[in-house]
Write an enzyme that holds these catalytic residues in place. Sequence first.
Site, PDB file in Angstrom:
ATOM      1  N   CYS A 146     -12.659 -58.153 -23.388  1.00 27.54           N
ATOM      2  CA  CYS A 146     -12.722 -59.314 -22.490  1.00 27.54           C
ATOM      3  C   CYS A 146     -13.831 -60.290 -22.857  1.00 27.54           C
ATOM      4  O   CYS A 146     -13.610 -61.512 -22.943  1.00 27.54           O
ATOM      5  CB  CYS A 146     -12.854 -58.860 -21.043  1.00 27.54           C
ATOM      6  SG  CYS A 146     -14.412 -58.017 -20.650  1.00 27.54           S
ATOM      7  N   HIS A 200     -16.103 -57.249 -16.154  1.00 24.71           N
ATOM      8  CA  HIS A 200     -14.955 -57.945 -16.744  1.00 24.71           C
ATOM      9  C   HIS A 200     -15.146 -59.455 -16.599  1.00 24.71           C
ATOM     10  O   HIS A 200     -15.760 -59.928 -15.632  1.00 24.71           O
ATOM     11  CB  HIS A 200     -13.655 -57.525 -16.049  1.00 24.71           C
ATOM     12  CG  HIS A 200     -12.418 -58.037 -16.712  1.00 24.71           C
ATOM     13  ND1 HIS A 200     -12.058 -57.693 -17.994  1.00 24.71           N
ATOM     14  CD2 HIS A 200     -11.448 -58.883 -16.273  1.00 24.71           C
ATOM     15  CE1 HIS A 200     -10.918 -58.285 -18.311  1.00 24.71           C
ATOM     16  NE2 HIS A 200     -10.537 -59.013 -17.277  1.00 24.71           N
ATOM     17  N   HIS A 212      -7.304 -63.754 -19.835  1.00 25.00           N
ATOM     18  CA  HIS A 212      -8.306 -62.735 -20.155  1.00 25.00           C
ATOM     19  C   HIS A 212      -7.695 -61.655 -21.029  1.00 25.00           C
ATOM     20  O   HIS A 212      -6.470 -61.547 -21.157  1.00 25.00           O
ATOM     21  CB  HIS A 212      -8.886 -62.129 -18.869  1.00 25.00           C
ATOM     22  CG  HIS A 212      -7.868 -61.473 -17.980  1.00 25.00           C
ATOM     23  ND1 HIS A 212      -8.146 -60.353 -17.232  1.00 25.00           N
ATOM     24  CD2 HIS A 212      -6.563 -61.757 -17.702  1.00 25.00           C
ATOM     25  CE1 HIS A 212      -7.091 -59.993 -16.523  1.00 25.00           C
ATOM     26  NE2 HIS A 212      -6.119 -60.829 -16.793  1.00 25.00           N
TER      27      HIS A 212
END
Length: 242
Positions: A146, A200, A212
């Site tokens: 990510c 994240h 993402h």
Amino acid sequence: MKKLSRLKTNGLLALLMVLFLNYPLLHAKPHDPNSYMRFTWGMVTQDGINIRQYPDTYSNILGRVNYHDILIITGKCGKWYQIRHRNENAWIYSMYIEGYKLELLPETISPTSEDLLRREIVSYAKQFIGTPYRYGGQSLRDGVDCSGFTQAIMDNFDISLHRNSHDQIKDGKSIEKGDLSPADLIFFDTSGKNSGKISHVGLYIGNNRFIHATTSKGVKIDNLSQAYYQKCYVKAVSVVNH
């Protein structure tokens, strides 16, 4: 037949109103910079056309219009027309509109250099949808995690980010969730408890969506309104022109 009759009536009323309020300009030359119309009318040429909050395909959808709907058009910005929607200004893409003396409408706004940069970042990021997830990965083609994804995207535009998501949150200016703009970074606590610990990161692309790198499907687009992301959302920052 009733629909056709209503269409003709609505179109006639719109035309009469435009003619009345723009009477001195009816014979203006299209390229005369001192001549413009306050507003005019236009007809939608396809079904299901989005009305957006801003002249941008990534902005919020306020509603939809269909074939032969009549709109009052008040300005333009590039390839977009400004319209009145529920007593507010809104935008529709010009290729879906035909109307009266549209060339005489004034340029209402022009996108800023920051607006253009944000659009470029989002457009670039979307090219890598489907890139596989790879822990520690930083390759937009071969595999990313990510934070590797957001770092690599921003690096293409000379915007420097830390490597890890919990550090990237320090790279920008904090913004409210309701003030998100395309190319802002959004952060999540995916531990299940949402204690605020960052684990994240994604890139906001507009219209409540973000792109993402996910462990299950690689780089993809999701919606912030999904229950999971509502629950684990922590914070957002702007790193563009910061």
